[in-house]
Design a protein around this motif. Structure first.
Motif, PDB file in Angstrom:
ATOM      1  N   ASP A 256     -19.085  -9.291 -11.933  1.00 62.11           N
ATOM      2  CA  ASP A 256     -20.265  -9.687 -11.170  1.00 62.11           C
ATOM      3  C   ASP A 256     -21.022 -10.765 -11.941  1.00 62.11           C
ATOM      4  O   ASP A 256     -20.584 -11.202 -13.012  1.00 62.11           O
ATOM      5  CB  ASP A 256     -21.142  -8.466 -10.849  1.00 62.11           C
ATOM      6  N   ALA A 257     -22.157 -11.186 -11.437  1.00 65.33           N
ATOM      7  CA  ALA A 257     -22.928 -12.265 -12.058  1.00 65.33           C
ATOM      8  C   ALA A 257     -23.398 -11.916 -13.473  1.00 65.33           C
ATOM      9  O   ALA A 257     -23.643 -12.802 -14.291  1.00 65.33           O
ATOM     10  CB  ALA A 257     -24.125 -12.622 -11.184  1.00 65.33           C
TER      11      ALA A 257
ATOM     12  N   LEU B  27     -18.219  -9.679  -6.571  1.00 62.86           N
ATOM     13  CA  LEU B  27     -18.262 -11.042  -7.105  1.00 62.86           C
ATOM     14  C   LEU B  27     -19.547 -11.759  -6.680  1.00 62.86           C
ATOM     15  O   LEU B  27     -19.982 -12.697  -7.353  1.00 62.86           O
ATOM     16  CB  LEU B  27     -17.046 -11.836  -6.636  1.00 62.86           C
ATOM     17  N   ALA B  28     -20.137 -11.352  -5.582  1.00 64.78           N
ATOM     18  CA  ALA B  28     -21.420 -11.867  -5.090  1.00 64.78           C
ATOM     19  C   ALA B  28     -21.474 -13.398  -5.114  1.00 64.78           C
ATOM     20  O   ALA B  28     -22.396 -13.991  -5.644  1.00 64.78           O
ATOM     21  CB  ALA B  28     -22.568 -11.262  -5.896  1.00 64.78           C
ATOM     22  N   GLY B  29     -20.453 -14.006  -4.535  1.00 61.04           N
ATOM     23  CA  GLY B  29     -20.447 -15.466  -4.455  1.00 61.04           C
ATOM     24  C   GLY B  29     -19.899 -16.163  -5.681  1.00 61.04           C
ATOM     25  O   GLY B  29     -19.698 -17.371  -5.673  1.00 61.04           O
ATOM     26  N   GLU B  30     -19.674 -15.427  -6.745  1.00 58.93           N
ATOM     27  CA  GLU B  30     -19.077 -16.009  -7.936  1.00 58.93           C
ATOM     28  C   GLU B  30     -17.607 -16.272  -7.659  1.00 58.93           C
ATOM     29  O   GLU B  30     -16.962 -15.529  -6.924  1.00 58.93           O
ATOM     30  CB  GLU B  30     -19.199 -15.057  -9.135  1.00 58.93           C
ATOM     31  N   ALA B  31     -17.068 -17.307  -8.230  1.00 60.86           N
ATOM     32  CA  ALA B  31     -15.636 -17.585  -8.075  1.00 60.86           C
ATOM     33  C   ALA B  31     -14.839 -16.509  -8.803  1.00 60.86           C
ATOM     34  O   ALA B  31     -15.224 -16.062  -9.882  1.00 60.86           O
ATOM     35  CB  ALA B  31     -15.301 -18.950  -8.648  1.00 60.86           C
ATOM     36  N   ALA B  32     -13.743 -16.083  -8.187  1.00 64.79           N
ATOM     37  CA  ALA B  32     -12.874 -15.095  -8.839  1.00 64.79           C
ATOM     38  C   ALA B  32     -12.345 -15.700 -10.134  1.00 64.79           C
ATOM     39  O   ALA B  32     -11.953 -16.861 -10.183  1.00 64.79           O
ATOM     40  CB  ALA B  32     -11.732 -14.709  -7.914  1.00 64.79           C
ATOM     41  N   HIS B  33     -12.344 -14.940 -11.202  1.00 71.48           N
ATOM     42  CA  HIS B  33     -11.892 -15.424 -12.496  1.00 71.48           C
ATOM     43  C   HIS B  33     -10.378 -15.359 -12.634  1.00 71.48           C
ATOM     44  O   HIS B  33      -9.825 -15.882 -13.570  1.00 71.48           O
ATOM     45  CB  HIS B  33     -12.543 -14.604 -13.605  1.00 71.48           C
ATOM     46  N   ASP B  34      -9.734 -14.692 -11.713  1.00 74.89           N
ATOM     47  CA  ASP B  34      -8.311 -14.415 -11.817  1.00 74.89           C
ATOM     48  C   ASP B  34      -7.811 -14.153 -10.392  1.00 74.89           C
ATOM     49  O   ASP B  34      -8.602 -14.064  -9.462  1.00 74.89           O
ATOM     50  CB  ASP B  34      -8.108 -13.163 -12.686  1.00 74.89           C
ATOM     51  N   ASP B  35      -6.501 -14.025 -10.244  1.00 70.17           N
ATOM     52  CA  ASP B  35      -5.971 -13.642  -8.934  1.00 70.17           C
ATOM     53  C   ASP B  35      -6.478 -12.249  -8.573  1.00 70.17           C
ATOM     54  O   ASP B  35      -6.592 -11.385  -9.435  1.00 70.17           O
ATOM     55  CB  ASP B  35      -4.436 -13.588  -8.953  1.00 70.17           C
TER      56      ASP B  35
END
Length: 72
Positions: free
Chosen positions: A16-17, A54-62
């Motif tokens: 998350d953020a 993720l709340a709008g955050e880009a996924a860090h991984d698949d």
């Protein structure tokens, strides 16, 4: 009514953020006491929960998971 959910670390390690991981406990809680749930519903539930986390955050991984449900 058996179910199998397989996932890669991009699901459990989604952050998350604040940098908190989604985690396997949160993933497991999605399926507790859900009764007879179809594979499509299970996939939607996981995907929606991870995306909310993720709340709008880009996924860090698949973010990949596979669900198999055996109907009696």
């Amino acid at each position: 009514g058996d179910s199998l959910v397989m996932f890669i670390d991009g699901v459990s390690e989604a952050q998350d953020a604040d940098g908190n991981e989604f985690g396997t406990d949160r993933l497991s809680d999605l399926f507790k006491d859900r009764g007879d749930t179809g594979a499509e519903t299970m996939v939607e539930r996981v995907n929606e929960s991870v995306q909310e986390w993720l709340a709008g955050e880009a996924a860090h991984d698949d973010v990949t998971f596979v669900t198999v449900v055996k109907k009696d």
